[in-house]
Enzyme design. Structure first.
Site, PDB file in Angstrom:
ATOM      1  N   ASP A  62       0.881  -1.147   0.000  1.00  0.00           N
ATOM      2  CA  ASP A  62       0.000   0.000   0.000  1.00  0.00           C
ATOM      3  C   ASP A  62       0.923   1.201   0.000  1.00  0.00           C
ATOM      4  OD1 ASP A  62      -2.684   0.936  -0.102  1.00  0.00           O
ATOM      5  OD2 ASP A  62      -2.338   1.833   1.849  1.00  0.00           O
ATOM      6  N   SER A  63       0.653   2.118  -0.891  1.00  0.00           N
ATOM      7  CA  SER A  63       1.577   3.225  -1.044  1.00  0.00           C
ATOM      8  C   SER A  63       0.802   4.488  -1.303  1.00  0.00           C
ATOM      9  CB  SER A  63       2.535   2.925  -2.202  1.00  0.00           C
ATOM     10  OG  SER A  63       1.805   2.521  -3.344  1.00  0.00           O
TER      11      SER A  63
ATOM     12  N   PHE B 155       4.125   6.624 -13.107  1.00  0.00           N
ATOM     13  CA  PHE B 155       2.667   6.636 -13.077  1.00  0.00           C
ATOM     14  C   PHE B 155       2.194   7.549 -11.948  1.00  0.00           C
ATOM     15  CE2 PHE B 155       1.949   3.967  -9.290  1.00  0.00           C
ATOM     16  CZ  PHE B 155       3.198   3.393  -9.132  1.00  0.00           C
TER      17      PHE B 155
ATOM     18  N   LYS C 133      14.686   5.458 -10.840  1.00  0.00           N
ATOM     19  CA  LYS C 133      13.569   5.469  -9.888  1.00  0.00           C
ATOM     20  C   LYS C 133      13.551   4.168  -9.085  1.00  0.00           C
ATOM     21  CE  LYS C 133       8.683   5.799  -9.018  1.00  0.00           C
ATOM     22  NZ  LYS C 133       7.322   5.568  -9.467  1.00  0.00           N
TER      23      LYS C 133
ATOM     24  N   ARG D 248       9.206   2.218  -2.977  1.00  0.00           N
ATOM     25  CA  ARG D 248       8.871   0.814  -3.250  1.00  0.00           C
ATOM     26  C   ARG D 248      10.139  -0.036  -3.301  1.00  0.00           C
ATOM     27  NH1 ARG D 248       5.833   2.059  -6.774  1.00  0.00           N
ATOM     28  NH2 ARG D 248       4.050   2.175  -5.395  1.00  0.00           N
TER      29      ARG D 248
HETATM   30  P1  ITT Z   1      -3.458  -1.918  -5.844  1.00  0.00           P
HETATM   31  O1  ITT Z   1      -4.214  -1.605  -4.577  1.00  0.00           O
HETATM   32  O2  ITT Z   1      -4.175  -2.859  -6.761  1.00  0.00           O
HETATM   33  O3  ITT Z   1      -2.039  -2.313  -5.588  1.00  0.00           O
HETATM   34  P2  ITT Z   1      -3.601   0.948  -6.259  1.00  0.00           P
HETATM   35  O4  ITT Z   1      -3.210   1.855  -7.415  1.00  0.00           O
HETATM   36  O5  ITT Z   1      -4.991   1.110  -5.717  1.00  0.00           O
HETATM   37  O6  ITT Z   1      -3.319  -0.561  -6.716  1.00  0.00           O
HETATM   38  P3  ITT Z   1      -2.588   1.812  -3.689  1.00  0.00           P
HETATM   39  O7  ITT Z   1      -3.881   1.572  -3.001  1.00  0.00           O
HETATM   40  O8  ITT Z   1      -1.317   1.393  -3.025  1.00  0.00           O
HETATM   41  O9  ITT Z   1      -2.534   1.129  -5.137  1.00  0.00           O
HETATM   42  O10 ITT Z   1      -2.529   3.330  -4.054  1.00  0.00           O
HETATM   43  C1  ITT Z   1      -1.344   3.915  -4.296  1.00  0.00           C
HETATM   44  C2  ITT Z   1      -1.529   5.161  -5.104  1.00  0.00           C
HETATM   45  O11 ITT Z   1      -0.488   6.072  -4.666  1.00  0.00           O
HETATM   46  C3  ITT Z   1      -1.273   4.905  -6.574  1.00  0.00           C
HETATM   47  O12 ITT Z   1      -2.435   4.622  -7.296  1.00  0.00           O
HETATM   48  C4  ITT Z   1      -0.636   6.232  -6.982  1.00  0.00           C
HETATM   49  O13 ITT Z   1      -1.613   7.180  -7.163  1.00  0.00           O
HETATM   50  C5  ITT Z   1       0.164   6.652  -5.750  1.00  0.00           C
HETATM   51  N1  ITT Z   1       1.549   6.153  -5.841  1.00  0.00           N
HETATM   52  C6  ITT Z   1       2.098   5.128  -5.132  1.00  0.00           C
HETATM   53  N2  ITT Z   1       3.366   4.899  -5.516  1.00  0.00           N
HETATM   54  C7  ITT Z   1       3.610   5.770  -6.513  1.00  0.00           C
HETATM   55  C8  ITT Z   1       4.726   6.005  -7.338  1.00  0.00           C
HETATM   56  O14 ITT Z   1       5.825   5.270  -7.258  1.00  0.00           O
HETATM   57  N3  ITT Z   1       4.637   6.966  -8.244  1.00  0.00           N
HETATM   58  C9  ITT Z   1       3.519   7.695  -8.379  1.00  0.00           C
HETATM   59  N4  ITT Z   1       2.411   7.536  -7.663  1.00  0.00           N
HETATM   60  C10 ITT Z   1       2.447   6.578  -6.717  1.00  0.00           C
END
Ligand code: ITT
Length: 214
Positions: free
Chosen positions: A70-71, A153, A177, A183
């Site tokens: 989760d990020s 992204f 990156k 990550r």
């Molecule tokens: P999953 O739950 O299926 O893994 P998700 O896109 O919903 O996919 P998260 O709930 O972890 O993933 O949401 C993380 C969001 O945070 C992600 O959609 C991006 O908008 C942002 N994010 C996370 N890491 C990023 C990165 O390396 N670069 C840019 N944006 C990032």
């Protein structure tokens, strides 16, 4: 070779994860690769809680070793928003061009250190024996003054890293990156956990073979 499912539906994340874990003796499957069509409700209040919910749900379903992350982006001036709501911020389907522009507009009169922000990533690893461990990685930076770059992204085009004088969307994803990102840091730490698990498994198998041959 050990099979591991990475519980994500986000292709951008999956590409980065494949690059970072490249070279390990594992077969890495996305949810799609594993034929799992599921939208897990992420109703935790922290990155840790959400990563654990995702990993444990898929681990219970499949009986395999499952990783999930989760990020998100924390913007200090916005009281750490969007945080755990990063992907749902302004609506799940809203394009990132709109989300990014909104954040730039919110910070239009904000200068210097007050533009500080960070990407956070927590990875959970769930094992079929019921154990779950988590590791965290952080990348500190600032919200840029304008949208810059097309790699990566999500919020990459507005996340400026002073050490490299560019946004994470201007960095070659598989190269820079993926060496410095939140990550990458969390995955490096999880790699250690996986290596230990693989070593323990090997030694159990060796003992089993040994006792069978007696
Ligand atoms: P999953 O739950 O299926 O893994 P998700 O896109 O919903 O996919 P998260 O709930 O972890 O993933 O949401 C993380 C969001 O945070 C992600 O959609 C991006 O908008 C942002 N994010 C996370 N890491 C990023 C990165 O390396 N670069 C840019 N944006 C990032």
């Amino acid at each position: 070779m050990m099979r591991i499912i990475f519980a994500t539906n986000n292709e951008g994340k999956m590409n980065e994860i494949r690059d970072i874990l490249d070279g390990m003796d594992i077969e890495l499957l996305s949810l799609k690769d594993a034929g799992i069509d599921i939208d897990i409700k992420e109703d935790g209040e922290t990155f840790e809680e959400n990563a654990i919910i995702k990993a444990e749900t898929v681990c219970r379903m499949t009986g395999e070793v499952v990783l999930a992350d989760d990020s998100g982006l924390e913007v200090d001036y916005l009281n750490k928003a969007p945080g755990v709501y990063s992907s749902r911020f302004l609506g799940e389907k809203t394009p990132y061009s709109v989300k990014n522009k909104y954040i730039l507009d919110q910070l239009k009169d904000v200068e210097g250190e007050k533009r500080s922000a960070r990407f956070v990533c927590v990875i959970a690893c769930s094992f079929p024996d019921g154990r779950t461990v988590t590791r965290k990685g952080v990348l500190e930076g600032y919200i840029s003054k304008e949208i810059r770059g097309t790699n990566g992204f999500g919020y990459d085009p507005i996340f400026y890293v002073p050490e490299y004088n560019c946004t994470t969307a201007e960095m070659p994803t598989s190269d820079l990156k993926n060496k410095i990102s939140h990550r990458a840091k969390a995955l490096e730490a999880i790699k250690e956990v996986l290596l230990e698990h693989m070593a323990q498994r090997k030694s159990r198998e060796a003992k089993h073979e040994d006792s069978n041959s007696k």
